[in-house]
Structure formats: structure tokens, C-alpha cells
Scaffold this motif. Sequence first.
Motif, mmCIF file in Angstrom:
data_model
loop_
_atom_site.group_PDB
_atom_site.id
_atom_site.type_symbol
_atom_site.label_atom_id
_atom_site.label_comp_id
_atom_site.label_asym_id
_atom_site.label_seq_id
_atom_site.Cartn_x
_atom_site.Cartn_y
_atom_site.Cartn_z
ATOM 1 N N VAL A 130 0.377 3.826 14.638
ATOM 2 C CA VAL A 130 0.022 3.401 13.287
ATOM 3 C C VAL A 130 1.282 3.131 12.471
ATOM 4 C CG1 VAL A 130 -1.253 3.960 11.196
ATOM 5 C CG2 VAL A 130 -2.105 4.749 13.388
ATOM 6 N N GLU A 131 2.315 3.971 12.634
ATOM 7 C CA GLU A 131 3.571 3.760 11.911
ATOM 8 C C GLU A 131 4.148 2.377 12.225
ATOM 9 O OE1 GLU A 131 6.127 6.960 12.990
ATOM 10 O OE2 GLU A 131 5.021 8.444 11.814
ATOM 11 N N ALA A 132 4.150 2.021 13.504
ATOM 12 C CA ALA A 132 4.697 0.719 13.906
ATOM 13 C C ALA A 132 3.848 -0.419 13.336
ATOM 14 C CB ALA A 132 4.754 0.627 15.432
ATOM 15 N N LEU A 133 2.533 -0.245 13.358
ATOM 16 C CA LEU A 133 1.639 -1.275 12.851
ATOM 17 C C LEU A 133 1.788 -1.432 11.331
ATOM 18 C CD1 LEU A 133 -0.606 -3.308 13.280
ATOM 19 C CD2 LEU A 133 -2.259 -1.424 13.249
ATOM 20 N N VAL A 134 1.875 -0.318 10.617
ATOM 21 C CA VAL A 134 2.042 -0.373 9.161
ATOM 22 C C VAL A 134 3.394 -1.014 8.815
ATOM 23 C CG1 VAL A 134 2.323 1.002 7.062
ATOM 24 C CG2 VAL A 134 0.504 1.561 8.686
ATOM 25 N N ALA A 135 4.427 -0.645 9.546
ATOM 26 C CA ALA A 135 5.758 -1.220 9.287
ATOM 27 C C ALA A 135 5.723 -2.738 9.466
ATOM 28 C CB ALA A 135 6.789 -0.591 10.222
ATOM 29 N N ARG A 136 5.033 -3.203 10.504
ATOM 30 C CA ARG A 136 4.922 -4.654 10.734
ATOM 31 C C ARG A 136 4.107 -5.306 9.618
ATOM 32 N NH1 ARG A 136 1.657 -8.253 13.458
ATOM 33 N NH2 ARG A 136 0.286 -6.707 14.429
ATOM 34 N N GLY A 137 3.020 -4.633 9.223
ATOM 35 C CA GLY A 137 2.194 -5.176 8.145
ATOM 36 C C GLY A 137 2.947 -5.277 6.837
ATOM 37 N N ARG A 138 3.813 -4.311 6.584
ATOM 38 C CA ARG A 138 4.636 -4.352 5.374
ATOM 39 C C ARG A 138 5.651 -5.493 5.460
ATOM 40 N NH1 ARG A 138 5.326 1.570 3.128
ATOM 41 N NH2 ARG A 138 7.527 1.130 3.028
ATOM 42 N N ALA A 139 6.285 -5.616 6.617
ATOM 43 C CA ALA A 139 7.305 -6.659 6.792
ATOM 44 C C ALA A 139 6.698 -8.054 6.637
ATOM 45 C CB ALA A 139 7.963 -6.522 8.161
ATOM 46 N N GLU A 140 5.429 -8.203 7.011
ATOM 47 C CA GLU A 140 4.759 -9.507 6.935
ATOM 48 C C GLU A 140 4.036 -9.713 5.603
ATOM 49 O OE1 GLU A 140 2.325 -9.989 10.432
ATOM 50 O OE2 GLU A 140 4.005 -9.556 11.778
ATOM 51 N N GLY A 141 4.161 -8.733 4.694
ATOM 52 C CA GLY A 141 3.599 -8.900 3.356
ATOM 53 C C GLY A 141 2.131 -8.575 3.212
ATOM 54 N N HIS A 142 1.531 -7.933 4.217
ATOM 55 C CA HIS A 142 0.103 -7.619 4.149
ATOM 56 C C HIS A 142 -0.174 -6.225 3.585
ATOM 57 C CE1 HIS A 142 -0.940 -11.238 6.303
ATOM 58 N NE2 HIS A 142 -0.162 -10.907 7.312
ATOM 59 N N PHE A 143 0.736 -5.280 3.828
ATOM 60 C CA PHE A 143 0.520 -3.905 3.395
ATOM 61 C C PHE A 143 1.511 -3.529 2.296
ATOM 62 C CE2 PHE A 143 -1.027 -2.823 7.952
ATOM 63 C CZ PHE A 143 -2.295 -3.337 7.658
ATOM 64 N N ARG A 144 1.106 -2.616 1.441
ATOM 65 C CA ARG A 144 1.922 -2.190 0.316
ATOM 66 C C ARG A 144 3.204 -1.515 0.784
ATOM 67 N NH1 ARG A 144 -2.181 1.090 -2.864
ATOM 68 N NH2 ARG A 144 -0.429 1.364 -4.304
ATOM 69 N N THR A 145 4.237 -1.623 -0.044
ATOM 70 C CA THR A 145 5.539 -1.044 0.303
ATOM 71 C C THR A 145 5.961 0.055 -0.665
ATOM 72 O OG1 THR A 145 6.661 -2.746 -0.985
ATOM 73 C CG2 THR A 145 6.356 -3.185 1.371
ATOM 74 N N ASP A 146 5.063 0.394 -1.616
ATOM 75 C CA ASP A 146 5.432 1.386 -2.635
ATOM 76 C C ASP A 146 5.094 2.821 -2.231
ATOM 77 O OD1 ASP A 146 2.716 0.645 -2.730
ATOM 78 O OD2 ASP A 146 2.522 1.343 -4.805
ATOM 79 N N LEU A 147 4.518 3.005 -1.040
ATOM 80 C CA LEU A 147 4.192 4.341 -0.545
ATOM 81 C C LEU A 147 4.885 4.560 0.794
ATOM 82 C CD1 LEU A 147 0.339 4.391 -1.243
ATOM 83 C CD2 LEU A 147 2.116 5.578 -2.545
ATOM 84 N N THR A 190 -3.693 -2.272 1.380
ATOM 85 C CA THR A 190 -3.442 -3.629 0.894
ATOM 86 C C THR A 190 -2.547 -3.612 -0.344
ATOM 87 O OG1 THR A 190 -5.549 -4.427 1.762
ATOM 88 C CG2 THR A 190 -4.547 -5.734 0.021
ATOM 89 N N THR A 191 -1.637 -4.568 -0.411
ATOM 90 C CA THR A 191 -0.718 -4.675 -1.547
ATOM 91 C C THR A 191 -1.510 -4.795 -2.846
ATOM 92 O OG1 THR A 191 0.852 -5.822 -0.110
ATOM 93 C CG2 THR A 191 1.212 -6.001 -2.485
ATOM 94 N N PRO A 192 -1.187 -3.959 -3.845
ATOM 95 C CA PRO A 192 -1.915 -4.035 -5.119
ATOM 96 C C PRO A 192 -1.905 -5.454 -5.699
ATOM 97 C CG PRO A 192 -0.513 -2.099 -5.091
ATOM 98 C CD PRO A 192 -0.171 -2.896 -3.866
ATOM 99 N N GLY A 193 -3.075 -5.869 -6.208
ATOM 100 C CA GLY A 193 -3.175 -7.198 -6.826
ATOM 101 C C GLY A 193 -3.565 -8.291 -5.864
ATOM 102 N N THR A 194 -3.678 -7.979 -4.580
ATOM 103 C CA THR A 194 -4.103 -8.979 -3.607
ATOM 104 C C THR A 194 -5.503 -8.622 -3.092
ATOM 105 O OG1 THR A 194 -3.055 -7.795 -1.780
ATOM 106 C CG2 THR A 194 -1.741 -9.460 -2.885
ATOM 107 N N PRO A 195 -6.276 -9.639 -2.665
ATOM 108 C CA PRO A 195 -7.640 -9.369 -2.208
ATOM 109 C C PRO A 195 -7.651 -8.435 -0.984
ATOM 110 C CG PRO A 195 -7.293 -11.725 -2.532
ATOM 111 C CD PRO A 195 -5.957 -11.057 -2.619
#
Length: 201
Positions: A130-147, A190-195
Motif C-alpha cells: 500500500v505504501e508503494a501504491l500510495v507513493a505512486r498515486g501521490r507522484a501522479e497527482g491522484h492522492f493527497r500529499t498533505d498527510l 483523494t486530493t482535496p478539491g478534486t472529484p
Amino acid sequence: MGSKDTTTKRADARRSIDAIVQAAAECLGRNPDASLSEIARAAGVGRVTLYAHFSSRAEVVDAAMSRALDRGNEVLDTVDLTGDPRLALHRYIEAGWHLVDGTRALIVAAQRELSPARILELHAGPAARVEALVARGRAEGHFRTDLPISWMVNVLHSVMHSATEEIRAGRLTSDHAAHHISATVLAAFTTPGTPVPEPAP
């Protein structure tokens, strides 16, 4: 001859341990309060033999949980985590939930007998995925980066385990759980402010 006897004893001990761990996984998988006597009977060994290999109930539970997680890791190895990280997360949750659902009673036993630190240690394999998947999602702009990623992983596992509590309380059915977990976790990730994407039913 002494060496052969030692080898035979080691093989017998290995068989006894395997039988006990398998019996523990099955007994605790049905009833988290299963006694060591019940586990010994199911394994076809006496309590003396069980205590020769495991000094406490916690050790038996630890071994059964380790076995379940090893098998679960083999299943999770087959999950496709490529492509859109949000869809990959949903696939992971689907597979992960089936594993959690199948070991609900064993998880209860582990939570009662093992320290939170040990439970985290046992879950290191799934957590790393999950850590690797979340890191990839953050790098690609899909997951939030503030946590912190560690917090996000903990949220996923907490929601999964909360689903088992809801099922036990009769407020959720197992066949709806994966969808509820995915919807909750995708909203949290999901990044705040995005669907927020809607997971497949």
C-alpha cells in the motif's frame, strides 16, 4: 545412528508444529476463544506436545496469524497494482478484504493476545504494498500529499478492520464491505478539491 535419530526427531517436531499451527488457524478462525486443549485435539497431539513447542497461547496465536498472513501475501502478490492507482487501490481492497473476511475470528484472537507493535510487524508485507501504491498515486497527482503515507496506510487497514466489527455487530454484510471500504478510503486519499472516483459496485 545418533544423527539419523536427531533428524527423525526434528522431522517429527516439524510435523507436530505444522499440525498445531494449522489446527490453531482453523479453530481460532471459527472461534477466537478456542482453547489450547481444543487446538491440541484438532492437531492430534497432547497438551504436553503443544507446550513443548509453544510456551503460551499468545505464541500459538502469533504462529497462526503469521501463517495466515504468509498465505495472504501469496494472494496479494497476484493483484495487478499497475495502471491508474485509484483503480489499483480498489483491486487491492477487493483482494485484501476477502483475506480479512476469511480470517475475522483469527484477527480478533490476535488483537486480544498480541501487542499492537507485533500486529504492525506481522502486517509489514501488506503495508509495504500500500505504501508503494500510495507513493505512486501521490507522484501522479491522484492522492493527497498533505498527510504522511504511514498514516494513509493505517487509515486503510483501520477501515478494513472496522468493517469486521460492523459485520459482527450486524450493521454491514460481508458482500457490501469491499465497496464501503473502497468508497471510504478513496474519499480519504483523494486530493482535496478534486472529484472522488466512485468504486465499482
